[in-house]
Design a protein around this motif. Structure first.
Motif, PDB file in Angstrom:
ATOM      1  N   GLU A   1       0.837  -1.208   0.000  1.00 53.23           N
ATOM      2  CA  GLU A   1       0.000   0.000   0.000  1.00 53.23           C
ATOM      3  C   GLU A   1       0.869   1.255   0.000  1.00 53.23           C
ATOM      4  O   GLU A   1       0.564   2.231  -0.700  1.00 53.23           O
ATOM      5  CB  GLU A   1      -0.924  -0.018   1.217  1.00 53.23           C
ATOM      6  N   ALA A   2       1.953   1.243   0.767  1.00 55.53           N
ATOM      7  CA  ALA A   2       2.858   2.392   0.813  1.00 55.53           C
ATOM      8  C   ALA A   2       3.520   2.620  -0.546  1.00 55.53           C
ATOM      9  O   ALA A   2       3.622   3.766  -1.011  1.00 55.53           O
ATOM     10  CB  ALA A   2       3.927   2.171   1.881  1.00 55.53           C
TER      11      ALA A   2
ATOM     12  N   ALA B   1       3.986   5.932  -5.219  1.00 56.99           N
ATOM     13  CA  ALA B   1       4.063   5.992  -6.682  1.00 56.99           C
ATOM     14  C   ALA B   1       3.044   6.981  -7.233  1.00 56.99           C
ATOM     15  O   ALA B   1       3.325   7.690  -8.210  1.00 56.99           O
ATOM     16  CB  ALA B   1       3.839   4.613  -7.274  1.00 56.99           C
ATOM     17  N   ARG B   2       1.875   7.053  -6.605  1.00 52.87           N
ATOM     18  CA  ARG B   2       0.857   8.020  -7.049  1.00 52.87           C
ATOM     19  C   ARG B   2       1.345   9.462  -6.860  1.00 52.87           C
ATOM     20  O   ARG B   2       0.963  10.347  -7.611  1.00 52.87           O
ATOM     21  CB  ARG B   2      -0.438   7.818  -6.270  1.00 52.87           C
ATOM     22  N   LYS B   3       2.173   9.665  -5.837  1.00 56.45           N
ATOM     23  CA  LYS B   3       2.733  10.997  -5.593  1.00 56.45           C
ATOM     24  C   LYS B   3       3.959  11.266  -6.457  1.00 56.45           C
ATOM     25  O   LYS B   3       4.498  12.371  -6.435  1.00 56.45           O
ATOM     26  CB  LYS B   3       3.138  11.139  -4.120  1.00 56.45           C
TER      27      LYS B   3
END
Length: 118
Positions: free
Chosen positions: A91-92, A97-99
């Motif tokens: 999840e981290a 990665a989205r950021k």
């Protein structure tokens, strides 16, 4: 914070081992006593043995039950912790990665700290 979490994990592991070890020792002691009684009444060689030797054999059963059950409980707990930790790290990595960040160990620890502070 990390030290307190590790201490809590260690206490949880210890308590799981004590509980499972106690149950395992009681069960194995019962099996050992039962086998000793059966052997005493059905096997003349065993009947001639001393009470200390018979107690030693029953104690061997008890120790075996304690150790195997405590170890199994610890391995189960560790497997659960690895599963949870793996899901949290996954999840981290996705969130980082989205950021647009690379999921290094430092970034993952910062993400965990942010998540816990919310």
């Amino acid at each position: 914070m990390d030290r307190a979490r590790r201490r809590a994990d260690a206490d949880r592991a210890y308590n799981a081992q004590v509980q499972a070890g106690t149950i395992g020792a009681v069960r194995a002691t019962g099996v050992g006593v039962g086998l000793a009684i059966i052997a005493h009444y059905s096997w003349p060689w065993f009947r001639r043995q001393t009470l200390a030797f018979k107690g030693f054999l029953v104690t061997g059963f008890a120790v075996f039950g304690l150790v195997t059950h405590a170890e199994r409980a610890l391995q189960t707990l560790e497997a659960e912790q690895r599963k949870v930790e793996g899901a949290l790290r996954r999840e981290a990595r996705l969130a980082l990665a989205r950021k647009g960040l690379v999921a290094t160990e430092t970034q993952i620890e910062k993400w965990k700290a942010e998540r816990l502070s919310r």
